[in-house]
Design a protein around this motif. Structure first.
Motif, PDB file in Angstrom:
ATOM      1  N   THR A  21       0.857  -1.175   0.000  1.00  0.00           N
ATOM      2  CA  THR A  21       0.000   0.000   0.000  1.00  0.00           C
ATOM      3  C   THR A  21       0.892   1.223   0.000  1.00  0.00           C
ATOM      4  N   LEU A  22       0.804   2.013  -1.051  1.00  0.00           N
ATOM      5  CA  LEU A  22       1.593   3.241  -1.163  1.00  0.00           C
ATOM      6  C   LEU A  22       0.804   4.381  -0.527  1.00  0.00           C
ATOM      7  N   ASP A  23       1.438   5.098   0.375  1.00  0.00           N
ATOM      8  CA  ASP A  23       0.795   6.194   1.083  1.00  0.00           C
ATOM      9  C   ASP A  23       1.690   7.426   0.989  1.00  0.00           C
ATOM     10  N   VAL A  24       1.133   8.562   1.318  1.00  0.00           N
ATOM     11  CA  VAL A  24       1.871   9.821   1.326  1.00  0.00           C
ATOM     12  C   VAL A  24       1.898  10.331   2.758  1.00  0.00           C
ATOM     13  N   MET A  25       3.052  10.867   3.166  1.00  0.00           N
ATOM     14  CA  MET A  25       3.170  11.395   4.521  1.00  0.00           C
ATOM     15  C   MET A  25       3.758  12.797   4.485  1.00  0.00           C
ATOM     16  N   ALA A  26       3.452  13.556   5.485  1.00  0.00           N
ATOM     17  CA  ALA A  26       4.050  14.884   5.616  1.00  0.00           C
ATOM     18  C   ALA A  26       5.513  14.731   6.031  1.00  0.00           C
ATOM     19  N   GLY A  27       6.350  15.609   5.543  1.00  0.00           N
ATOM     20  CA  GLY A  27       7.775  15.559   5.859  1.00  0.00           C
ATOM     21  C   GLY A  27       8.557  14.850   4.771  1.00  0.00           C
ATOM     22  N   ARG A  28       9.848  14.928   4.903  1.00  0.00           N
ATOM     23  CA  ARG A  28      10.727  14.328   3.897  1.00  0.00           C
ATOM     24  C   ARG A  28      11.098  12.910   4.267  1.00  0.00           C
TER      25      ARG A  28
END
Length: 75
Positions: free
Chosen positions: A33-40
Motif C-alpha cells: 500500500t503506497l501512502d503519502v506522509m508529511a515531511g521528507r
C-alpha cells in the motif's frame, strides 16, 4: 524513467506504478500500500518543495488473495 526490466504492479490515480523485476520477485507474495506522509523521506519522495514523502505499508497476501492474483507478464 521506466526500464526494460520494470514491471507494472498497479495504478495510482491513473498513473501506472512500476518496480524492478528483481524487486518484484522479492515482494510478489506481499500486498503493498503506497501512502503519502508529511515531511521528507530518506528516499522515494515527492518533490522536496511539497515537503511530502512516500511510505509503503506491506503485509503478506492471504491464501485466498494469492489464488485470485493475475499472472504478471514481463517485457
Amino acid at each position: 524513467m521506466i526500464g526494460s526490466n520494470d514491471i507494472c504492479i498497479g495504478e495510482i490515480a491513473g498513473c501506472k506504478f512500476y518496480i524492478a523485476a528483481d524487486q518484484f520477485e522479492y515482494w510478489k507474495h506481499t500486498h503493498l500500500t503506497l501512502d503519502v506522509m508529511a515531511g521528507r523521506a530518506a528516499s522515494f519522495s515527492l518533490e522536496s518543495t511539497l515537503d511530502m514523502g512516500f511510505i509503503i505499508h506491506s503485509r503478506l497476501f492471504t491464501e485466498e488473495e494469492l489464488n485470485d492474483l493475475e499472472p504478471v507478464t514481463t517485457g
